[in-house]
Design a protein around this motif. Structure first.
Motif, PDB file in Angstrom:
ATOM      1  N   UNK A 121       0.871  -1.170   0.000  1.00  0.00           N
ATOM      2  CA  UNK A 121       0.000   0.000   0.000  1.00  0.00           C
ATOM      3  C   UNK A 121       0.909   1.221   0.000  1.00  0.00           C
ATOM      4  N   UNK A 122       0.809   2.015  -1.079  1.00  0.00           N
ATOM      5  CA  UNK A 122       1.755   3.113  -1.296  1.00  0.00           C
ATOM      6  C   UNK A 122       1.020   4.449  -1.322  1.00  0.00           C
ATOM      7  N   UNK A 123       1.491   5.388  -0.497  1.00  0.00           N
ATOM      8  CA  UNK A 123       0.921   6.739  -0.468  1.00  0.00           C
ATOM      9  C   UNK A 123       1.484   7.573  -1.623  1.00  0.00           C
TER      10      UNK A 123
ATOM     11  N   UNK B  57      -6.022 -10.532  -1.298  1.00  0.00           N
ATOM     12  CA  UNK B  57      -5.105  -9.423  -0.979  1.00  0.00           C
ATOM     13  C   UNK B  57      -5.892  -8.214  -0.473  1.00  0.00           C
ATOM     14  N   UNK B  58      -6.978  -7.902  -1.145  1.00  0.00           N
ATOM     15  CA  UNK B  58      -7.819  -6.766  -0.737  1.00  0.00           C
ATOM     16  C   UNK B  58      -8.446  -7.036   0.638  1.00  0.00           C
TER      17      UNK B  58
ATOM     18  N   UNK C 182      -9.725  -0.428   0.267  1.00  0.00           N
ATOM     19  CA  UNK C 182      -8.794  -0.634  -0.837  1.00  0.00           C
ATOM     20  C   UNK C 182      -9.555  -0.623  -2.161  1.00  0.00           C
ATOM     21  N   UNK C 183      -9.080   0.163  -3.106  1.00  0.00           N
ATOM     22  CA  UNK C 183      -9.666   0.220  -4.449  1.00  0.00           C
ATOM     23  C   UNK C 183      -8.939  -0.715  -5.399  1.00  0.00           C
ATOM     24  N   UNK C 184      -8.558  -0.197  -6.548  1.00  0.00           N
ATOM     25  CA  UNK C 184      -7.896  -0.992  -7.593  1.00  0.00           C
ATOM     26  C   UNK C 184      -6.502  -1.422  -7.131  1.00  0.00           C
ATOM     27  N   UNK C 185      -6.191  -2.690  -7.374  1.00  0.00           N
ATOM     28  CA  UNK C 185      -4.858  -3.202  -7.081  1.00  0.00           C
ATOM     29  C   UNK C 185      -4.275  -3.808  -8.359  1.00  0.00           C
ATOM     30  N   UNK C 186      -2.939  -3.848  -8.423  1.00  0.00           N
ATOM     31  CA  UNK C 186      -2.251  -4.393  -9.586  1.00  0.00           C
ATOM     32  C   UNK C 186      -1.276  -5.483  -9.153  1.00  0.00           C
TER      33      UNK C 186
ATOM     34  N   UNK D 144      -0.907  -1.178  -4.600  1.00  0.00           N
ATOM     35  CA  UNK D 144      -1.982  -0.212  -4.809  1.00  0.00           C
ATOM     36  C   UNK D 144      -1.573   1.172  -4.325  1.00  0.00           C
ATOM     37  N   UNK D 145      -2.087   2.171  -5.028  1.00  0.00           N
ATOM     38  CA  UNK D 145      -2.019   3.566  -4.606  1.00  0.00           C
ATOM     39  C   UNK D 145      -3.440   4.053  -4.349  1.00  0.00           C
ATOM     40  N   UNK D 146      -4.421   3.159  -4.549  1.00  0.00           N
ATOM     41  CA  UNK D 146      -5.842   3.491  -4.503  1.00  0.00           C
ATOM     42  C   UNK D 146      -6.464   2.980  -3.200  1.00  0.00           C
TER      43      UNK D 146
END
Length: 141
Positions: free
Chosen positions: A20-22, A58-59, A70-74, A97-99
């Motif tokens: 999880x990245x700000x 993961x979410x 948590x929104x979109x993850x890659x 994710x950044x979302x």
């Protein structure tokens, strides 16, 4: 296989992790209280449940462990952790994710001692195998 067989100990376990990245580039880590790698700082994550899509796991794990939405993850990579000294063997699908929304809260104190935002270039020690490899890959992109 015995009905009491344990993933990661009696056969390779399947896990997920989420970086999880700000917006400022800092990532969220937690300090684990349980094996594998108890006492290590790690990205959030956990086991994939039977019949659960890994991305959904993961979410779910991230939301359960942090209270974030948590929104979109890659998908980022697969990391294999063979921790011989602990008798643990895990394959983890790592996502990023950044979302997300909200502020992280320590929601599972029985699993984690702390949560904090860190700079990937100056991580706390000891750092888990999964986090270390994920951070190296992210820094190289």
């Amino acid at each position: 296989m015995s009905a009491l067989a344990k993933p990661g100990q009696d056969f390779p376990g399947l896990g997920v992790g989420l970086v999880i990245r700000r917006a400022d580039g800092k990532v969220l880590v937690c300090r684990r209280l349980k094996a594998p790698e108890a006492g290590h700082w790690n990205i959030v994550g956990g086991k994939v449940d039977m019949m659960e899509q890994a991305e959904d796991a993961a979410r779910r794990e991230a939301e359960e462990e942090t209270g974030l939405k948590i929104g979109k993850i890659n998908f980022l990579c697969v990391i294999e952790g063979i921790l011989e000294e602990e008798g643990q063997h895990w394959l983890s699908l790592i996502y990023v994710t950044d979302d997300f929304s909200g502020e992280p809260v320590l929601t599972e104190p029985e699993k984690h001692a702390d949560l904090m935002w860190i700079d990937m270039n100056e991580p706390p020690a000891p750092l888990s195998v999964f986090s270390s490899q994920a951070f190296e890959l992210l820094k190289s992109h």
